[in-house]
Design a protein around this motif. Structure first.
Motif: not given
Lengths: 323, 354
Positions: A183-186, B57-63, B74-79, B112-116
């Motif tokens: 995820q960290e682009m590496a 969509i059912d997801t398991d929360e993954e921070v 922190t982001v939500r990987g599942d999202l 998540t909507f800013f960092m990815d």
């Protein structure tokens, strides 16, 4: 410029594979388009999220948002391999001896060549899967590293730890190295014989596509304005080596596919352009002009004379390199 | 950061609120009512929604903590995973709604909507909508710190189940909401009955409207904590006045004991280099304490308004629409967070004036 046969499709091209020698396109809206005659089958009730080719090359394995894993052959026959209720199946892998694996959330399922199912619960979500080239061993990428699992044995999962979220994984063709995309682009790699860590960073985007060149000499990657190819033929792997850079442009490389027998790679870009580049002299050949939509799938035919491609917009086609 | 893709981005609404506040009722309405939009709904507890819909969509929360040295990134990987998969089905839905569980921290969801980058290409955060149970909210504040954060973080608040409380109790809840977040729009509802177009696809996160506030509202923290209605409040004024008077009787005794405050800054044109490096410095040093930051800034010789927003250490800004003829070229910036040093923030903001 080589001859391009366009085969426009209805949706986002998730993957393309040569199934029993037939170019087979998979789209996000659920279509599996077989060959050039416009034949379409829909193995899933909804969309298709992931696809891979069985190790014998004779069938396509797909995961869908209907919670099913399906096998489809070149003549369009589909069979159900597994079903997981309402969960989306967005990671699938195929391995030696007819083994397949898939993941949904924290659950990883491997089905060996005899049809026996093995299930593993991971502490966090499984984000990427790759079989080792020999035996029945699976690399599982996830949060804070990768796990190596021998399905069907009581052996504990071998944990390869590295902080961060690992979103995809590949195993070198000689089985000596495991490489994840982060995820960290590496990229992060582990040399298994001594656990040596390899850090490959500097990407401006996540690496979504990785392809090993013939004999596993290089790992070609997307995620930058060039394709970065990490050398794995040195004694210490890519560490301390300058990577090879091919196809430098302003646009991001979104897909890479190394040729099955030559040191040549096909590079697909964010604007739909496709280039062929030779490792030795970085000579380039333009295969497809920009069409405005990111290239999302690339595959070589077994003999390496034809390249199949697909884009997010549904643009797709075959490029004949004998012309 | 990088330029967005050419395709129009899909609006995302984050729906948060404590257990029992009425989220499931609202979700079911969004899924069943004829509002002309197809929603992809991302939930953590599928069982609560009794609707068979292939876009639920059912997801398991993954921070996930980002391994980049930023403690609040922190982001939500599942999202990320779900949104990337939704990209493959573009065209089968118009908007995305993310439900968070009652105890969930909405911050990783929003970040998540800013960092990815992949997520940013497809989707843009439209608004954080928080449901509040009028009857139990004040109790929740005492035993659940998430409840306080969910309100402080909101763009829109649905004060629900208002029929279960008397006017005094309701006024106390409203005053507390206002104390925690004077910049959110508040709608009083029963059984989550609100016009869906008041909460969906509002552009609240784009700020183009949030800061177009009545100046007296912006100064609310200078007055008694009596205003409750949002910037484009839909209540009729007589009713509003009634609340106003009513609150005066209660005065300060309704105040919830909290570390969350807001600071509103106003000025004229600002030196862009100075103000942006100051905002960056403030968010880098006080990021963990800053829940939200929103602003519209005026720069000399710049025909467009600069719009800035932030969550913790993440700050984003760009030039948006032109200043209208006759519109005062005024800079406004608000912070919502903990332990905010109002005097220091005012001084830093003033130092950037031209």
């Amino acid at each position: 410029m080589p001859e391009v046969t366009p085969l426009p499709l209805s949706g986002y091209v998730v993957d393309v594979r040569y199934v029993g020698g037939v170019p087979t396109f998979v789209t996000g809206d659920g279509a599996v388009a077989l060959g050039t005659a416009g034949r379409v089958v829909r193995p899933h009730a909804g969309g298709i999220l992931a696809a891979t080719l069985a190790a014998d090359g004779k069938s396509l394995v797909t995961g869908g948002d209907d919670g099913k894993v399906m096998r489809t052959t070149a003549d369009g026959d589909s069979t159900l391999l597994a079903e997981r209720g309402r969960k989306w199946i967005d990671v699938v892998a195929a391995g030696p001896g007819g083994a397949i694996a898939f993941a949904s959330g924290r659950t990883v399922v491997a089905i060996d060549g005899s049809g026996k199912t093995h299930e593993l619960e991971r502490p966090r979500a499984a984000l990427g899967l790759a079989f080792f080239p020999k035996g029945l061993r699976l690399a599982i990428a996830g949060y804070n590293g990768a796990g190596l699992w021998f399905p069907g044995t009581a052996a504990p999962v071998q944990e390869l730890e590295w902080k961060g979220s690992h979103i995809a994984v590949t195993v070198s063709p000689d089985g000596a190295s495991v490489v994840t995309s982060m995820q960290e682009m590496a990229l992060h790699g582990w040399r298994l014989r001594d656990g040596q860590n390899m850090r490959m960073s500097g990407y401006p985007a996540k690496v979504k596509s990785m392809s090993w060149s013939v004999k596993g000499r290089y790992l070609a990657t997307s995620g930058a304005g060039v394709s970065v190819l990490w050398p794995f033929f040195h004694k210490d792997g890519p560490m301390g080596q300058r990577p090879l850079e091919l196809g430098g442009r302003q646009e991001l490389v979104t897909r890479v596919a190394c040729h099955p027998s030559e040191e040549i790679a096909a590079l697909g870009y964010d604007d739909g352009m496709i280039l062929l580049s030779r490792f030795a002299d970085r000579e380039e050949v333009l295969l497809a002009r920009p069409n405005g939509s990111p290239v999302s799938a690339l595959a070589w035919s077994g003999n390496g004379l034809e390249l199949a491609f697909g884009c997010e917009s549904g643009a797709a086609g075959l490029i004949d390199l004998t012309a | 950061m990088s330029a967005p893709a050419a395709a129009p981005s899909i609006p995302v609404t984050i729906l948060t609120g404590y257990l029992g506040a009425g989220k499931t009722t609202l979700l079911n309405r969004i899924l069943t009512e004829d509002h002309g939009k197809r929603y992809a709904v991302i939930v953590n507890e599928f069982g609560e929604i009794g609707i068979d819909n292939d876009l639920v969509i059912d997801t398991d929360e993954e921070v996930f903590e980002m391994n980049n040295g930023c403690i609040c990134c922190t982001v939500r990987g599942d999202l990320i995973r779900v949104v990337e998969n939704l990209a493959k089905r573009r065209g089968s839905f118009d908007a995305i709604l993310v439900e968070t569980t009652g105890v969930a921290d909405p911050v990783p969801v929003a970040q998540t909507f800013f960092m990815d980058e992949e997520v940013r290409k497809l989707a843009r955060l439209d608004a954080v909508v928080t449901l509040v149970d009028a009857k139990f909210f004040l109790d929740r504040l005492g035993d659940a710190p998430e409840a306080e954060d969910q309100v402080a973080f909101a763009d829109v608040i649905l004060l629900n189940k208002t029929d279960l409380v008397g006017p005094d109790e309701l006024a106390e809840v409203e005053a507390t909401l206002h104390q925690l977040n004077p910049y959110a729009k508040v709608y009083k509802t029963t059984r989550s009955a609100v016009d869906l177009d008041k909460i969906l696809d509002r552009g609240a996160f784009d700020l183009d409207r949030v800061l177009e506030l009545d100046p007296s509202f912006l100064d609310a923290d200078e007055h008694d904590h009596d205003h409750v209605c949002g910037p484009d409040c839909d209540h009729d004024h007589r009713h509003h006045d009634h609340d106003h008077d009513h609150d005066h009787h209660h005065g300060h005794e309704t105040h919830h004991d909290t570390e969350i405050t807001s600071v509103s800054l106003r000025g004229g044109e600002l030196n862009p280099d100075k103000i942006l490096s100051w905002i960056s410095e403030v968010t880098q040093t006080q990021g963990p304490d800053i829940l939200r930051l929103k602003g519209i800034l005026a720069f000399p010789d710049e025909p467009k308004r600069y719009v800035v927003q932030g969550i913790h250490m993440i700050v984003e800004g760009d030039l948006q629409r032109d200043w209208k003829p006759g519109e005062p070229r005024e800079s406004r910036l608000v912070f919502i967070g903990r332990h905010l040093d109002k005097a220091a923030l005012e001084a830093g903001f003033k130092a950037a004036a031209v």
